[in-house]
Write a protein that holds these residues in place. Structure first.
Motif, PDB file in Angstrom:
ATOM      1  N   THR A  56      82.864 -30.858  23.074  1.00 41.81           N
ATOM      2  CA  THR A  56      81.723 -30.422  22.262  1.00 41.81           C
ATOM      3  C   THR A  56      81.495 -31.335  21.067  1.00 41.81           C
ATOM      4  OG1 THR A  56      82.116 -28.127  22.918  1.00 41.81           O
ATOM      5  CG2 THR A  56      80.769 -28.493  20.943  1.00 41.81           C
ATOM      6  N   ASN A  57      82.571 -31.756  20.427  1.00 44.02           N
ATOM      7  CA  ASN A  57      82.450 -32.510  19.177  1.00 44.02           C
ATOM      8  C   ASN A  57      82.294 -34.011  19.360  1.00 44.02           C
ATOM      9  OD1 ASN A  57      82.924 -29.972  18.173  1.00 44.02           O
ATOM     10  ND2 ASN A  57      84.763 -30.509  17.033  1.00 44.02           N
ATOM     11  N   HIS A  58      82.811 -34.549  20.453  1.00 42.92           N
ATOM     12  CA  HIS A  58      82.701 -36.006  20.636  1.00 42.92           C
ATOM     13  C   HIS A  58      82.025 -36.413  21.942  1.00 42.92           C
ATOM     14  CE1 HIS A  58      83.354 -40.239  20.979  1.00 42.92           C
ATOM     15  NE2 HIS A  58      84.097 -40.060  22.059  1.00 42.92           N
ATOM     16  N   LEU A  59      82.564 -35.999  23.080  1.00 38.91           N
ATOM     17  CA  LEU A  59      82.024 -36.484  24.347  1.00 38.91           C
ATOM     18  C   LEU A  59      80.574 -36.061  24.545  1.00 38.91           C
ATOM     19  CD1 LEU A  59      85.068 -35.954  26.747  1.00 38.91           C
ATOM     20  CD2 LEU A  59      84.226 -38.115  25.819  1.00 38.91           C
ATOM     21  N   GLY A  60      80.238 -34.835  24.154  1.00 34.27           N
ATOM     22  CA  GLY A  60      78.863 -34.367  24.274  1.00 34.27           C
ATOM     23  C   GLY A  60      77.894 -35.184  23.439  1.00 34.27           C
ATOM     24  N   PRO A  61      78.141 -35.320  22.131  1.00 39.43           N
ATOM     25  CA  PRO A  61      77.276 -36.181  21.314  1.00 39.43           C
ATOM     26  C   PRO A  61      77.227 -37.624  21.802  1.00 39.43           C
ATOM     27  CG  PRO A  61      78.580 -34.758  19.918  1.00 39.43           C
ATOM     28  CD  PRO A  61      79.107 -34.572  21.312  1.00 39.43           C
ATOM     29  N   PHE A  62      78.351 -38.162  22.263  1.00 43.12           N
ATOM     30  CA  PHE A  62      78.362 -39.519  22.804  1.00 43.12           C
ATOM     31  C   PHE A  62      77.407 -39.632  23.985  1.00 43.12           C
ATOM     32  CE2 PHE A  62      79.785 -42.676  25.842  1.00 43.12           C
ATOM     33  CZ  PHE A  62      80.051 -43.791  25.060  1.00 43.12           C
ATOM     34  N   ALA A  63      77.491 -38.672  24.906  1.00 42.30           N
ATOM     35  CA  ALA A  63      76.647 -38.709  26.098  1.00 42.30           C
ATOM     36  C   ALA A  63      75.178 -38.526  25.744  1.00 42.30           C
ATOM     37  CB  ALA A  63      77.097 -37.636  27.083  1.00 42.30           C
ATOM     38  N   PHE A  64      74.870 -37.553  24.904  1.00 38.92           N
ATOM     39  CA  PHE A  64      73.470 -37.285  24.575  1.00 38.92           C
ATOM     40  C   PHE A  64      72.856 -38.465  23.821  1.00 38.92           C
ATOM     41  CE2 PHE A  64      70.071 -35.306  21.996  1.00 38.92           C
ATOM     42  CZ  PHE A  64      69.292 -34.823  23.039  1.00 38.92           C
ATOM     43  N   THR A 113      62.010 -26.292  19.932  1.00 38.71           N
ATOM     44  CA  THR A 113      63.380 -26.002  20.341  1.00 38.71           C
ATOM     45  C   THR A 113      63.688 -26.723  21.653  1.00 38.71           C
ATOM     46  OG1 THR A 113      62.801 -23.992  21.579  1.00 38.71           O
ATOM     47  CG2 THR A 113      63.313 -23.744  19.220  1.00 38.71           C
ATOM     48  N   LEU A 114      64.953 -26.976  21.867  1.00 33.01           N
ATOM     49  CA  LEU A 114      65.420 -27.654  23.072  1.00 33.01           C
ATOM     50  C   LEU A 114      66.772 -27.063  23.440  1.00 33.01           C
ATOM     51  CD1 LEU A 114      65.082 -30.103  25.105  1.00 33.01           C
ATOM     52  CD2 LEU A 114      66.475 -31.416  23.471  1.00 33.01           C
ATOM     53  N   GLN A 115      66.925 -26.611  24.662  1.00 34.48           N
ATOM     54  CA  GLN A 115      68.207 -26.072  25.082  1.00 34.48           C
ATOM     55  C   GLN A 115      69.178 -27.202  25.362  1.00 34.48           C
ATOM     56  OE1 GLN A 115      68.124 -23.421  28.460  1.00 34.48           O
ATOM     57  NE2 GLN A 115      70.191 -22.652  28.043  1.00 34.48           N
ATOM     58  N   LEU A 116      70.326 -27.151  24.716  1.00 28.82           N
ATOM     59  CA  LEU A 116      71.334 -28.206  24.852  1.00 28.82           C
ATOM     60  C   LEU A 116      72.717 -27.614  24.655  1.00 28.82           C
ATOM     61  CD1 LEU A 116      72.332 -31.171  24.973  1.00 28.82           C
ATOM     62  CD2 LEU A 116      71.891 -31.312  22.498  1.00 28.82           C
ATOM     63  N   ASP A 117      73.538 -27.712  25.684  1.00 28.37           N
ATOM     64  CA  ASP A 117      74.935 -27.304  25.611  1.00 28.37           C
ATOM     65  C   ASP A 117      75.781 -28.565  25.682  1.00 28.37           C
ATOM     66  OD1 ASP A 117      77.479 -26.307  25.819  1.00 28.37           O
ATOM     67  OD2 ASP A 117      77.085 -25.026  27.565  1.00 28.37           O
ATOM     68  N   LEU A 118      76.358 -28.949  24.563  1.00 25.98           N
ATOM     69  CA  LEU A 118      77.109 -30.202  24.497  1.00 25.98           C
ATOM     70  C   LEU A 118      78.434 -30.144  25.250  1.00 25.98           C
ATOM     71  CD1 LEU A 118      76.373 -31.127  20.792  1.00 25.98           C
ATOM     72  CD2 LEU A 118      75.621 -32.407  22.812  1.00 25.98           C
ATOM     73  N   ALA A 119      78.814 -28.979  25.733  1.00 25.58           N
ATOM     74  CA  ALA A 119      80.030 -28.861  26.530  1.00 25.58           C
ATOM     75  C   ALA A 119      79.750 -29.031  28.021  1.00 25.58           C
ATOM     76  CB  ALA A 119      80.695 -27.508  26.281  1.00 25.58           C
ATOM     77  N   SER A 120      78.500 -29.357  28.372  1.00 28.74           N
ATOM     78  CA  SER A 120      78.111 -29.489  29.770  1.00 28.74           C
ATOM     79  C   SER A 120      77.328 -30.778  29.975  1.00 28.74           C
ATOM     80  CB  SER A 120      77.251 -28.288  30.200  1.00 28.74           C
ATOM     81  OG  SER A 120      76.573 -28.549  31.408  1.00 28.74           O
ATOM     82  N   LEU A 121      77.860 -31.685  30.790  1.00 30.98           N
ATOM     83  CA  LEU A 121      77.142 -32.929  31.061  1.00 30.98           C
ATOM     84  C   LEU A 121      75.837 -32.665  31.794  1.00 30.98           C
ATOM     85  CD1 LEU A 121      80.060 -35.338  32.072  1.00 30.98           C
ATOM     86  CD2 LEU A 121      78.682 -35.408  29.983  1.00 30.98           C
ATOM     87  N   ALA A 122      75.791 -31.642  32.646  1.00 29.64           N
ATOM     88  CA  ALA A 122      74.554 -31.304  33.341  1.00 29.64           C
ATOM     89  C   ALA A 122      73.482 -30.871  32.347  1.00 29.64           C
ATOM     90  CB  ALA A 122      74.810 -30.204  34.366  1.00 29.64           C
ATOM     91  N   SER A 123      73.861 -30.033  31.372  1.00 30.00           N
ATOM     92  CA  SER A 123      72.923 -29.594  30.348  1.00 30.00           C
ATOM     93  C   SER A 123      72.453 -30.764  29.498  1.00 30.00           C
ATOM     94  CB  SER A 123      73.575 -28.528  29.449  1.00 30.00           C
ATOM     95  OG  SER A 123      72.715 -28.184  28.372  1.00 30.00           O
ATOM     96  N   ILE A 124      73.361 -31.662  29.170  1.00 27.88           N
ATOM     97  CA  ILE A 124      73.024 -32.837  28.353  1.00 27.88           C
ATOM     98  C   ILE A 124      72.001 -33.704  29.069  1.00 27.88           C
ATOM     99  CG2 ILE A 124      73.963 -35.009  27.464  1.00 27.88           C
ATOM    100  CD1 ILE A 124      76.586 -33.375  26.924  1.00 27.88           C
ATOM    101  N   ARG A 125      72.205 -33.948  30.350  1.00 30.92           N
ATOM    102  CA  ARG A 125      71.258 -34.764  31.113  1.00 30.92           C
ATOM    103  C   ARG A 125      69.894 -34.093  31.209  1.00 30.92           C
ATOM    104  NH1 ARG A 125      73.360 -39.117  33.721  1.00 30.92           N
ATOM    105  NH2 ARG A 125      75.645 -39.271  33.862  1.00 30.92           N
ATOM    106  N   HIS A 126      69.893 -32.793  31.439  1.00 29.52           N
ATOM    107  CA  HIS A 126      68.629 -32.064  31.539  1.00 29.52           C
ATOM    108  C   HIS A 126      67.898 -32.081  30.200  1.00 29.52           C
ATOM    109  CE1 HIS A 126      65.966 -28.491  31.587  1.00 29.52           C
ATOM    110  NE2 HIS A 126      65.768 -28.853  32.851  1.00 29.52           N
TER     111      HIS A 126
END
Length: 321
Positions: free
Chosen positions: A126-134, A74-87
């Protein structure tokens, strides 16, 4: 209409996935869970990237019940948060240096207007910017693995979508359907632009997309009472022509991820005019999704908003004289 063979592609067609590592976002429930479960049952090491660690752990335990020999992380990932995505990207690199498959499945819809901690409209984030960043942050891991794939889950709703570059975050008025349709169109535009860049770089990694048709999942839990009622399993005999099970709804993304015949830029979903239900085949997306100028502009805007740049350059585009 579908452009590939109409032979039914089922879970029995999934090749042996032993030795491959797949990360699935939003994998604790619905389509993401079924996707992870199918890949685990066929030997893949799966990483459930979820916002809620407790629910991710419960999902991992459920997968272990049907696939006791599976390796599930498992991996914690909140796609609505750039900080979470980077972590999450840093954690993935530390714990799982090899990545064969990235399935951008997580998505949602907000009936009421909401803004993320980064100032983005929540559905678009959540649907686009998060996946794009990750994807951008982990792309180098995928590029290092021959034959790796990036699969992004869109929706038949993309056909009703437009990307309003003057008001991406709906500051001038929010309609949740339009926000969702815009984000699902953005998923396809992102996929096609990413594939163009991968091909120009000579990478063996490919980008493809899929949609589940109308799948009966928890996706509609924040929607109207009528939608919530129709989503219930006990109504499947009345809505068989309109909705399908999450197990079948997961098959297009799985096929895009594992079928040896998949090409970069392919789009898989239920075939037929409406594309509501059925076994996965190669299908066509809207004309608007293939607008290369809009794809490029969306990419540039996504880089500006997220601060993420990709290790594959923009291809040279020839302008007709």
């Amino acid at each position: 209409m579908a452009t590939s063979t109409m032979r039914r592609w089922t879970s029995a067609d999934i090749p042996d996935q032993r030795g491959r590592t797949a990360l699935i976002t939003g994998a604790n429930t619905g389509l993401g869970f079924q996707t992870a479960k199918l890949l685990a049952e066929h030997g893949a090491t799966v990483i459930l990237a979820c916002r809620n660690p407790g629910k991710a752990a419960e999902a991992a335990a459920r997968i272990a019940t049907s696939a006791p020999d599976a390796t599930v992380h498992t991996l914690q990932l909140d796609l609505a948060s750039l900080a979470s995505i980077r972590h999450a990207a840093e954690q993935l690199r530390a714990d799982h240096p090899r990545l064969d498959l990235l399935i951008n499945n997580a998505g949602g819809i907000r009936p009421r207007y909401a803004v993320t901690e980064d100032g983005f409209e929540s559905t678009f984030a959540t649907n686009h910017l998060g996946p794009f960043a990750f994807t951008g942050l982990v792309l180098d891991q995928l590029l290092a693995v021959p034959g790796s794939r990036i699969i992004t889950v869109s929706s038949i709703g993309h056909r009703r979508g437009t990307v309003d570059f003057d008001d991406l975050h709906f500051a001038r008025g929010y309609r949740y359907q339009h926000a969702y349709f815009q984000s699902k169109l953005a998923n396809l535009m992102f996929t096609y632009e990413l594939q163009r860049r991968l091909a120009a770089a000579g990478a063996s990694t490919i980008a493809a997309a899929a949609h589940p048709g109308n799948a009966r999942t928890e996706f509609g839990r924040e929607m109207s009472l009528l939608v919530r009622v129709l989503m219930r399993p006990q109504f499947r005999m009345l809505t068989w022509w309109l909705m399908q099970s999450p197990q079948r709804g997961a098959l297009p993304a799985v096929r895009a991820a594992v079928d040896p015949d998949v090409r970069g830029g392919d789009y898989y979903g239920p075939p037929g005019r409406a594309q509501f239900t059925g076994y996965p085949a190669r299908v066509q997306s809207s004309v608007r999704s293939h607008d290369t100028g809009a794809q490029r502009r969306l990419w540039q805007e996504s880089e500006r908003l997220t601060g993420i740049t990709y290790p594959v350059r923009e291809p040279v585009r020839v302008t007709p004289s």
